[in-house]
Design a protein around this motif. Sequence first.
Motif, PDB file in Angstrom:
ATOM      1  N   ASP A  56       6.828   5.844 -74.479  1.00 12.38           N
ATOM      2  CA  ASP A  56       5.559   3.979 -74.678  1.00 12.38           C
ATOM      3  C   ASP A  56       4.259   3.941 -73.047  1.00 12.38           C
ATOM      4  O   ASP A  56       3.768   3.220 -73.292  1.00 12.38           O
ATOM      5  CB  ASP A  56       6.073   3.483 -74.902  1.00 12.38           C
ATOM      6  N   GLY A  57       4.741   5.168 -72.705  1.00 16.86           N
ATOM      7  CA  GLY A  57       4.027   4.600 -70.977  1.00 16.86           C
ATOM      8  C   GLY A  57       2.699   6.077 -71.232  1.00 16.86           C
ATOM      9  O   GLY A  57       1.678   5.696 -72.242  1.00 16.86           O
ATOM     10  N   PRO A  58       2.051   5.529 -70.499  1.00 12.05           N
ATOM     11  CA  PRO A  58       0.505   6.025 -70.116  1.00 12.05           C
ATOM     12  C   PRO A  58       0.258   7.384 -70.968  1.00 12.05           C
ATOM     13  O   PRO A  58       1.225   8.462 -70.226  1.00 12.05           O
ATOM     14  CB  PRO A  58       0.550   6.639 -68.577  1.00 12.05           C
ATOM     15  N   ALA A  59      -0.529   7.433 -71.248  1.00 12.80           N
ATOM     16  CA  ALA A  59      -1.046   8.845 -71.606  1.00 12.80           C
ATOM     17  C   ALA A  59      -2.250   9.726 -70.910  1.00 12.80           C
ATOM     18  O   ALA A  59      -3.054   8.786 -70.749  1.00 12.80           O
ATOM     19  CB  ALA A  59      -1.446   9.092 -72.989  1.00 12.80           C
ATOM     20  N   LEU A  60      -2.371  10.806 -70.347  1.00 13.27           N
ATOM     21  CA  LEU A  60      -3.404  11.399 -69.512  1.00 13.27           C
ATOM     22  C   LEU A  60      -4.602  11.835 -70.612  1.00 13.27           C
ATOM     23  O   LEU A  60      -4.219  12.603 -71.326  1.00 13.27           O
ATOM     24  CB  LEU A  60      -3.129  12.169 -69.015  1.00 13.27           C
ATOM     25  N   ILE A  61      -6.050  12.264 -70.835  1.00  9.57           N
ATOM     26  CA  ILE A  61      -6.317  12.674 -71.819  1.00  9.57           C
ATOM     27  C   ILE A  61      -7.233  13.648 -71.158  1.00  9.57           C
ATOM     28  O   ILE A  61      -7.624  13.681 -70.050  1.00  9.57           O
ATOM     29  CB  ILE A  61      -6.976  11.519 -72.208  1.00  9.57           C
ATOM     30  N   TYR A  62      -7.557  14.640 -71.210  1.00  6.92           N
ATOM     31  CA  TYR A  62      -7.462  15.779 -71.070  1.00  6.92           C
ATOM     32  C   TYR A  62      -8.946  16.831 -72.458  1.00  6.92           C
ATOM     33  O   TYR A  62      -8.941  16.788 -73.305  1.00  6.92           O
ATOM     34  CB  TYR A  62      -6.884  16.984 -70.720  1.00  6.92           C
ATOM     35  N   THR A  63     -10.043  17.248 -72.235  1.00  6.91           N
ATOM     36  CA  THR A  63     -10.626  17.847 -72.962  1.00  6.91           C
ATOM     37  C   THR A  63     -10.425  18.989 -72.967  1.00  6.91           C
ATOM     38  O   THR A  63      -9.610  19.693 -72.679  1.00  6.91           O
ATOM     39  CB  THR A  63     -12.512  18.126 -72.272  1.00  6.91           C
ATOM     40  N   ARG A  64     -10.175  19.490 -74.116  1.00  3.96           N
ATOM     41  CA  ARG A  64      -9.744  21.247 -74.696  1.00  3.96           C
ATOM     42  C   ARG A  64     -10.441  22.106 -73.818  1.00  3.96           C
ATOM     43  O   ARG A  64      -9.446  23.398 -73.318  1.00  3.96           O
ATOM     44  CB  ARG A  64     -10.610  21.919 -75.797  1.00  3.96           C
ATOM     45  N   ASP A  65     -11.161  21.807 -72.641  1.00  4.05           N
ATOM     46  CA  ASP A  65     -11.767  23.138 -71.401  1.00  4.05           C
ATOM     47  C   ASP A  65     -10.889  22.962 -70.434  1.00  4.05           C
ATOM     48  O   ASP A  65     -10.155  23.738 -69.585  1.00  4.05           O
ATOM     49  CB  ASP A  65     -13.225  22.781 -70.968  1.00  4.05           C
ATOM     50  N   GLU A  66     -10.800  21.523 -69.993  1.00  3.62           N
ATOM     51  CA  GLU A  66      -9.002  21.221 -68.780  1.00  3.62           C
ATOM     52  C   GLU A  66      -7.954  22.124 -69.627  1.00  3.62           C
ATOM     53  O   GLU A  66      -7.315  22.105 -68.696  1.00  3.62           O
ATOM     54  CB  GLU A  66      -9.515  19.587 -68.812  1.00  3.62           C
ATOM     55  N   ILE A  67      -7.436  21.265 -70.342  1.00  2.00           N
ATOM     56  CA  ILE A  67      -6.235  22.430 -70.953  1.00  2.00           C
ATOM     57  C   ILE A  67      -6.543  24.038 -71.743  1.00  2.00           C
ATOM     58  O   ILE A  67      -4.764  24.397 -70.146  1.00  2.00           O
ATOM     59  CB  ILE A  67      -5.789  21.236 -72.202  1.00  2.00           C
ATOM     60  N   ARG A  68      -7.563  24.160 -71.703  1.00  2.00           N
ATOM     61  CA  ARG A  68      -7.846  25.537 -71.723  1.00  2.00           C
ATOM     62  C   ARG A  68      -6.864  26.434 -70.065  1.00  2.00           C
ATOM     63  O   ARG A  68      -6.604  27.682 -70.025  1.00  2.00           O
ATOM     64  CB  ARG A  68      -8.870  26.189 -72.620  1.00  2.00           C
ATOM     65  N   ALA A  69      -7.907  25.576 -69.070  1.00  2.00           N
ATOM     66  CA  ALA A  69      -7.779  26.506 -67.444  1.00  2.00           C
ATOM     67  C   ALA A  69      -6.482  26.005 -67.271  1.00  2.00           C
ATOM     68  O   ALA A  69      -6.269  26.575 -66.311  1.00  2.00           O
ATOM     69  CB  ALA A  69      -9.150  25.049 -67.369  1.00  2.00           C
ATOM     70  N   LEU A  70      -5.576  25.587 -68.268  1.00  5.33           N
ATOM     71  CA  LEU A  70      -4.151  25.431 -67.331  1.00  5.33           C
ATOM     72  C   LEU A  70      -3.790  26.051 -68.020  1.00  5.33           C
ATOM     73  O   LEU A  70      -2.623  26.748 -67.881  1.00  5.33           O
ATOM     74  CB  LEU A  70      -3.917  23.494 -67.942  1.00  5.33           C
ATOM     75  N   VAL A  71      -3.602  26.574 -69.456  1.00  4.03           N
ATOM     76  CA  VAL A  71      -3.251  27.422 -69.884  1.00  4.03           C
ATOM     77  C   VAL A  71      -3.799  28.774 -69.411  1.00  4.03           C
ATOM     78  O   VAL A  71      -2.538  29.351 -69.287  1.00  4.03           O
ATOM     79  CB  VAL A  71      -3.291  27.008 -71.235  1.00  4.03           C
ATOM     80  N   LEU A  72      -4.207  28.710 -69.321  1.00  2.00           N
ATOM     81  CA  LEU A  72      -4.988  30.520 -68.816  1.00  2.00           C
ATOM     82  C   LEU A  72      -4.197  30.258 -66.829  1.00  2.00           C
ATOM     83  O   LEU A  72      -3.683  31.155 -66.781  1.00  2.00           O
ATOM     84  CB  LEU A  72      -6.322  30.527 -68.810  1.00  2.00           C
ATOM     85  N   GLY A 110      -9.997  16.102 -77.812  1.00  2.00           N
ATOM     86  CA  GLY A 110      -9.340  15.557 -76.618  1.00  2.00           C
ATOM     87  C   GLY A 110      -7.854  16.281 -77.192  1.00  2.00           C
ATOM     88  O   GLY A 110      -7.471  15.892 -78.002  1.00  2.00           O
ATOM     89  N   ILE A 111      -7.295  16.551 -75.618  1.00  2.40           N
ATOM     90  CA  ILE A 111      -5.836  16.198 -75.935  1.00  2.40           C
ATOM     91  C   ILE A 111      -5.084  15.327 -74.860  1.00  2.40           C
ATOM     92  O   ILE A 111      -5.547  14.985 -73.954  1.00  2.40           O
ATOM     93  CB  ILE A 111      -5.617  17.503 -74.988  1.00  2.40           C
ATOM     94  N   ALA A 112      -4.467  14.487 -75.485  1.00  5.87           N
ATOM     95  CA  ALA A 112      -3.313  13.929 -74.702  1.00  5.87           C
ATOM     96  C   ALA A 112      -2.007  14.221 -74.256  1.00  5.87           C
ATOM     97  O   ALA A 112      -1.795  14.940 -75.381  1.00  5.87           O
ATOM     98  CB  ALA A 112      -3.143  12.148 -75.901  1.00  5.87           C
TER      99      ALA A 112
END
Length: 78
Positions: A50-66, A40-42
């Motif tokens: 130190d605040g909150p981290a959002l956790i995404y799948t590789r496919d979700e990050i790939r869609a964002l970057v594209l 996954g990607i944080a």
Amino acid sequence: MNQTYNGMPAADLTQVAWRKSRYSNSQGNCVELAELPDGGIAVRNSRFPDGPALIYTRDEIRALVLGVKDGEFDGLLV
């Protein structure tokens, strides 16, 4: 590392390497990403390391970057 989940304290992600874009500014207004052991990607805000981290799948990050590369979010930068 314990189970990761959306909104977990980024400070609890001690075994990851946070990265930010070289385009980030020096005032600390940056989005940082880290690859998690499970693939996954944080994502965190560098102003609140130190605040909150959002956790995404590789496919979700790939869609964002594209989408960013295709200009789908250009209207947000006005």
